[in-house]
Design a protein around this motif. Sequence first.
Motif, PDB file in Angstrom:
ATOM      1  N   UNK A  85       4.415  -0.823  -8.202  1.00 35.88           N
ATOM      2  CA  UNK A  85       2.983  -0.683  -7.955  1.00 35.88           C
ATOM      3  C   UNK A  85       2.629  -1.334  -6.617  1.00 35.88           C
ATOM      4  N   UNK A  86       3.212  -2.490  -6.329  1.00 38.37           N
ATOM      5  CA  UNK A  86       3.002  -3.157  -5.046  1.00 38.37           C
ATOM      6  C   UNK A  86       3.395  -2.226  -3.898  1.00 38.37           C
ATOM      7  N   UNK A  87       4.560  -1.601  -4.000  1.00 38.21           N
ATOM      8  CA  UNK A  87       5.047  -0.708  -2.944  1.00 38.21           C
ATOM      9  C   UNK A  87       4.154   0.526  -2.812  1.00 38.21           C
ATOM     10  N   UNK A  88       3.716   1.070  -3.956  1.00 39.51           N
ATOM     11  CA  UNK A  88       2.839   2.240  -3.930  1.00 39.51           C
ATOM     12  C   UNK A  88       1.536   1.921  -3.198  1.00 39.51           C
ATOM     13  N   UNK A  89       0.935   0.789  -3.514  1.00 28.82           N
ATOM     14  CA  UNK A  89      -0.321   0.410  -2.874  1.00 28.82           C
ATOM     15  C   UNK A  89      -0.133   0.205  -1.374  1.00 28.82           C
ATOM     16  N   UNK A  90       1.014  -0.337  -0.993  1.00 27.14           N
ATOM     17  CA  UNK A  90       1.305  -0.530   0.424  1.00 27.14           C
ATOM     18  C   UNK A  90       1.432   0.815   1.141  1.00 27.14           C
ATOM     19  N   UNK A  91       2.162   1.756   0.522  1.00 29.25           N
ATOM     20  CA  UNK A  91       2.323   3.088   1.121  1.00 29.25           C
ATOM     21  C   UNK A  91       0.971   3.789   1.251  1.00 29.25           C
ATOM     22  N   UNK A  92       0.083   3.552   0.296  1.00 29.27           N
ATOM     23  CA  UNK A  92      -1.247   4.161   0.327  1.00 29.27           C
ATOM     24  C   UNK A  92      -2.204   3.416   1.264  1.00 29.27           C
ATOM     25  N   UNK A  93      -1.688   2.364   1.906  1.00 32.33           N
ATOM     26  CA  UNK A  93      -2.492   1.565   2.853  1.00 32.33           C
ATOM     27  C   UNK A  93      -3.730   0.964   2.190  1.00 32.33           C
ATOM     28  N   UNK A  94      -3.564   0.528   0.944  1.00 29.35           N
ATOM     29  CA  UNK A  94      -4.664  -0.095   0.213  1.00 29.35           C
ATOM     30  C   UNK A  94      -4.524  -1.607   0.266  1.00 29.35           C
ATOM     31  N   UNK A  95      -5.630  -2.277   0.463  1.00 33.60           N
ATOM     32  CA  UNK A  95      -5.604  -3.735   0.501  1.00 33.60           C
ATOM     33  C   UNK A  95      -5.393  -4.279  -0.902  1.00 33.60           C
TER      34      UNK A  95
END
Length: 323
Positions: free
Chosen positions: A135-145
């Motif tokens: 989930x951490x990696x997904x949020x990073x790829x989505x450029x979400x803070x």
Amino acid sequence: MKNNSFEEIGNLIGKAEKILLFPHVNMDGDTLGSSAALCRALRNLGKECYILIEDHIPANLAFLDRGYCTFDQNIVTKPDLSICIDCGDAGRFFKRKEKFQQSPVTICIDHHGTTELYCDYNYVDSKASATGELIFKLLKVMNLQIDREMGEAIFAAITTDTGNFQYSNTSKETHEITAALYDTGFDSNKISVELYENNRMEKILIKNRALNTLSTVCDGQGAIAYVTQEMLTETGALMEETEGVVEELRSISSVEVAAFLKEADADRVKVSMRSKKRVNVAEIAASLGGGGHERAAGFTLHCSLTEAFDMITERMTDSLGKL
């Protein structure tokens, strides 16, 4: 079907407006923490998002639900997207399976090595210590803070599924992701107290009762214990409050493999297995219709507790005899 990329999954999420998240039954810190972090992130994007559950949240995880969880399957009548989180198969959310399949697109995000790619889109990485890492990696790829609340939820996911960073699934990347979470400003001590020092008296009582059933095989290399419905009634404890007993069994110095049997009803027993170094309990679980990791796995047996005990004793003895 193939393993998809976070970019593909992120694009699907970006296009959806109504999203339901599906943690597995008997929720642990990883499935609920991962779901809570993703739910907050999606709500921050203005999406209608809920975590659909079918059983009660354990007391020590209740802080993760900030108005995200619901039992109401009709809270979103026609979801654009269904995402199951930390679920090896649809049997892990059986009462919600039909609702899950109502979505035109389904996604699975998981870290169990025995997970089959059963959704339209899948990201399964058995090398990850916890789904929280994914989930951490997904949020990073989505450029979400990733804000403080998400940091707390992902930390809860990772610390619980790594045994507070003790299990063999803990990696350098696990620590790097955890270190990055501190940038959100969350209080790790506060979360640790919520997770590990927030037990009802009944939990201590049922743990003691269960440990009193301990028996061993193969000169102490195998340990087995169980809990019955009668024991729950006598102590006033809930079944989810037996969480951690199997790890206690494994902690015995001589023990290589441990099994904890939970009597769900007269002819259904849920089994959790753990090992230290040499026994692949995922193989045992898979042969009995379950799954998991090499060192942590589970399955359900449709028989009496006595029959289940005898079966597990036999399987455990056979596995240890091959070492």
